[in-house]
Scaffold this active site. Structure first.
Site, PDB file in Angstrom:
ATOM      1  N   CYS A 128       4.513  66.566  27.340  1.00  8.01           N
ATOM      2  CA  CYS A 128       4.537  65.749  28.561  1.00  8.01           C
ATOM      3  C   CYS A 128       4.187  66.542  29.835  1.00  8.01           C
ATOM      4  CB  CYS A 128       5.900  65.074  28.699  1.00  8.01           C
ATOM      5  SG  CYS A 128       7.274  66.086  28.119  1.00  8.01           S
ATOM      6  N   HIS A 240       8.458  63.996  35.363  1.00  4.01           N
ATOM      7  CA  HIS A 240       8.362  65.454  35.310  1.00  4.01           C
ATOM      8  C   HIS A 240       7.480  65.934  36.476  1.00  4.01           C
ATOM      9  CE1 HIS A 240      10.226  65.291  31.510  1.00  4.01           C
ATOM     10  NE2 HIS A 240       9.349  65.880  30.750  1.00  4.01           N
TER      11      HIS A 240
HETATM   12  N1  NAP Z   1      10.786  61.543  26.041  1.00  2.00           N
HETATM   13  C1  NAP Z   1       9.647  62.086  26.460  1.00  2.00           C
HETATM   14  O1  NAP Z   1       9.374  62.204  27.676  1.00  2.00           O
HETATM   15  C2  NAP Z   1       8.638  62.571  25.463  1.00  2.00           C
HETATM   16  C3  NAP Z   1       7.420  63.024  25.946  1.00  2.00           C
HETATM   17  C4  NAP Z   1       6.459  63.486  25.042  1.00  2.00           C
HETATM   18  C5  NAP Z   1       6.742  63.484  23.698  1.00  2.00           C
HETATM   19  N2  NAP Z   1       7.950  63.051  23.259  1.00  2.00           N
HETATM   20  C6  NAP Z   1       8.193  63.046  21.820  1.00  2.00           C
HETATM   21  O2  NAP Z   1       8.280  61.703  21.375  1.00  2.00           O
HETATM   22  C7  NAP Z   1       9.201  61.616  20.288  1.00  2.00           C
HETATM   23  C8  NAP Z   1      10.274  60.571  20.622  1.00  2.00           C
HETATM   24  O3  NAP Z   1      10.970  60.961  21.786  1.00  2.00           O
HETATM   25  P1  NAP Z   1      12.005  59.982  22.512  1.00  2.00           P
HETATM   26  O4  NAP Z   1      12.278  60.611  23.821  1.00  2.00           O
HETATM   27  O5  NAP Z   1      11.546  58.587  22.450  1.00  2.00           O
HETATM   28  O6  NAP Z   1      13.302  60.142  21.573  1.00  2.00           O
HETATM   29  P2  NAP Z   1      14.523  59.122  21.375  1.00  2.00           P
HETATM   30  O7  NAP Z   1      14.744  58.276  22.555  1.00  2.00           O
HETATM   31  O8  NAP Z   1      15.652  59.978  20.892  1.00  2.00           O
HETATM   32  O9  NAP Z   1      14.035  58.182  20.163  1.00  2.00           O
HETATM   33  C9  NAP Z   1      13.877  58.672  18.842  1.00  2.00           C
HETATM   34  C10 NAP Z   1      13.349  57.567  17.958  1.00  2.00           C
HETATM   35  O10 NAP Z   1      13.129  58.123  16.653  1.00  2.00           O
HETATM   36  C11 NAP Z   1      13.834  57.337  15.701  1.00  2.00           C
HETATM   37  N3  NAP Z   1      14.292  58.193  14.605  1.00  2.00           N
HETATM   38  C12 NAP Z   1      15.126  59.261  14.686  1.00  2.00           C
HETATM   39  N4  NAP Z   1      15.361  59.756  13.444  1.00  2.00           N
HETATM   40  C13 NAP Z   1      14.662  58.977  12.587  1.00  2.00           C
HETATM   41  C14 NAP Z   1      14.484  58.974  11.172  1.00  2.00           C
HETATM   42  N5  NAP Z   1      15.082  59.886  10.396  1.00  2.00           N
HETATM   43  N6  NAP Z   1      13.710  58.043  10.616  1.00  2.00           N
HETATM   44  C15 NAP Z   1      13.082  57.109  11.394  1.00  2.00           C
HETATM   45  N7  NAP Z   1      13.206  57.049  12.737  1.00  2.00           N
HETATM   46  C16 NAP Z   1      13.967  57.984  13.325  1.00  2.00           C
HETATM   47  C17 NAP Z   1      15.008  56.765  16.457  1.00  2.00           C
HETATM   48  O11 NAP Z   1      15.494  55.646  15.766  1.00  2.00           O
HETATM   49  P3  NAP Z   1      17.057  55.211  15.831  1.00  2.00           P
HETATM   50  O12 NAP Z   1      17.217  54.433  17.127  1.00  2.00           O
HETATM   51  O13 NAP Z   1      17.193  54.350  14.619  1.00  2.00           O
HETATM   52  O14 NAP Z   1      17.865  56.458  15.800  1.00  2.00           O
HETATM   53  C18 NAP Z   1      14.315  56.397  17.771  1.00  2.00           C
HETATM   54  O15 NAP Z   1      13.591  55.206  17.601  1.00  2.00           O
HETATM   55  C19 NAP Z   1       9.708  63.044  20.074  1.00  2.00           C
HETATM   56  O16 NAP Z   1       8.884  63.690  19.118  1.00  2.00           O
HETATM   57  C20 NAP Z   1       9.499  63.694  21.421  1.00  2.00           C
HETATM   58  O17 NAP Z   1       9.373  65.101  21.341  1.00  2.00           O
HETATM   59  C21 NAP Z   1       8.892  62.587  24.106  1.00  2.00           C
END
Ligand code: NAP
Length: 341
Positions: A128, A240
């Site tokens: 990001c 950010h």
């Molecule tokens: N947040 C940011 O600004 C950002 C920016 C760039 C990249 N990313 C990347 O994007 C990804 C998601 O980030 P996020 O911030 O959205 O995280 P988050 O809010 O914690 O969401 C995680 C998601 O993954 C699902 N999940 C977790 N464990 C799982 C499993 N074993 N099987 C299937 N689904 C699973 C969760 O489902 P449940 O609700 O069922 O737990 C939820 O839908 C990560 O790889 C992160 O590094 C994030």
């Protein structure tokens, strides 16, 4: 052509933002399939005036899918990307699981969207903070070499996912009540600034800092670029920011930089210090554009340019960039040469 779209991690911060954008931007899909972990079985998510069920991901989840957007984290991507690709879907992955693989394009559509012409079936979405930084650097590369970057980031708590935002909010309530914020797995986010994102590497830099190093080189196509980064978590919910000092050969000044930025898609120049106008996360949150400003000649080295960027980490930093990749990929699949990002 209508795509059979699957969103893995649909209940998370990035997954929910992707769903909103897919609907708002009219990505050609009738009814996306929403996947998450077993914890989300029985949940529903809003879509086009109704609600769609969330299903736990399994071996059959990708049958018939043409496009799969992944936002479930590294382990989830490693486990399910081969399954989705074997089922015939192109995977656009928000995690860092595949970003450094030589055969996986790391794409910011405005900069290197032409890599999609090779029809890759696994595409990585960059980090990001890196996206915002390279968006500001890319237009300055025309006719010049970029030789070095020093950057410090100011990253919002939503960058660490939904549970981190809950921890920030609990901590803010505690500190407002005159109590200390609880430590949790690491230092509190509330009332604090934490120079530690992701794990520490042997060289004393964090993995988040090294992502900026490796990914800037790969996206900008400058393998020998010297990059030094300090990545810091700040108590901001969304948005950010980064301070960047960059060396170009030949050097360029702030006026020329602002002129190049002004015509680059996805960038918005906010640079009027006399009127207190400069990039800030509270202004970037909810916007598609990366904000850039505070351009000035570096005081310590007049050959360097210093500036500040702010962007919505959930939109351009993650979900929007992924959806733009899907749009360009879909346009090429249906024979259109490209679409504007
Ligand atoms: N947040 C940011 O600004 C950002 C920016 C760039 C990249 N990313 C990347 O994007 C990804 C998601 O980030 P996020 O911030 O959205 O995280 P988050 O809010 O914690 O969401 C995680 C998601 O993954 C699902 N999940 C977790 N464990 C799982 C499993 N074993 N099987 C299937 N689904 C699973 C969760 O489902 P449940 O609700 O069922 O737990 C939820 O839908 C990560 O790889 C992160 O590094 C994030």
């Amino acid at each position: 052509m209508t795509h059979r779209l699957v969103v893995l991690g649909a209940t998370g911060l990035v997954g929910r933002t992707m769903l909103e954008l897919i609907e708002a931007r009219g990505f050609p899909t009738a009814r996306p399939r929403l996947l998450a972990s077993d914890r989300s079985a029985g949940r529903t998510m809003p879509w086009a005036g109704s609600r769609l069920p969330v299903e736990p991901v399994d071996e059959a989840s990708f049958a018939g899918a043409t496009v799969a957007l992944f936002a479930g984290g590294n382990d989830v991507s490693r486990r399910w990307a081969p399954v989705a690709r074997a089922a015939g879907a192109v995977v656009i992955d928000n995690s860092s699981a595949f970003r450094y693989d030589d055969d996986v394009p790391l794409v910011v559509p405005e900069i290197n969207g032409d890599l999609l012409a090779a029809r890759p079936t696994l595409i990585a979405n960059p980090n990001c903070s890196t996206i915002a930084i390279v968006m500001a650097l890319a237009p300055l590369l025309r006719g010049r070499r970029l030789t070095r970057i020093w950057t410090s980031t100011y990253q919002s708590v939503s960058g660490a996912g939904s549970s981190a935002v809950e921890r920030l909010e609990e901590g803010l309530r505690a500190t407002l009540a005159g109590k200390p914020a609880a430590r949790g797995d690491g230092p509190p986010f509330a009332d604090n600034v934490v120079p530690h994102i992701d794990r520490f590497e042997d060289n004393g830099y964090t993995r988040e800092e090294m992502k900026i190093v490796w990914e800037s080189r790969k996206i900008l196509g400058v393998p020998d670029l010297a990059v030094s980064a300090t990545a810091v978590r700040v108590p901001v919910r969304v948005g950010h920011s980064a301070s960047v000092t960059a060396w170009f050969d030949p050097p360029l000044g702030p006026d020329e930089a602002r002129r190049e930025w002004a015509t680059f898609p996805g960038l918005r120049v906010v640079d009027d210090p006399a009127e207190s106008r400069y990039p800030m996360p509270m202004d970037a949150a909810g916007l598609d554009d990366v904000l850039v400003g505070r351009a000035r000649v570096d005081l310590a080295d007049p050959d360097a340019l210093t500036f500040f960027v702010a962007s919505d980490n959930l939109r351009k930093g993650a979900a929007l960039n992924a959806v733009q990749i899907a749009e360009q990929w879909a346009a090429r699949a249906s024979g259109q040469p490209s679409v504007a990002p």
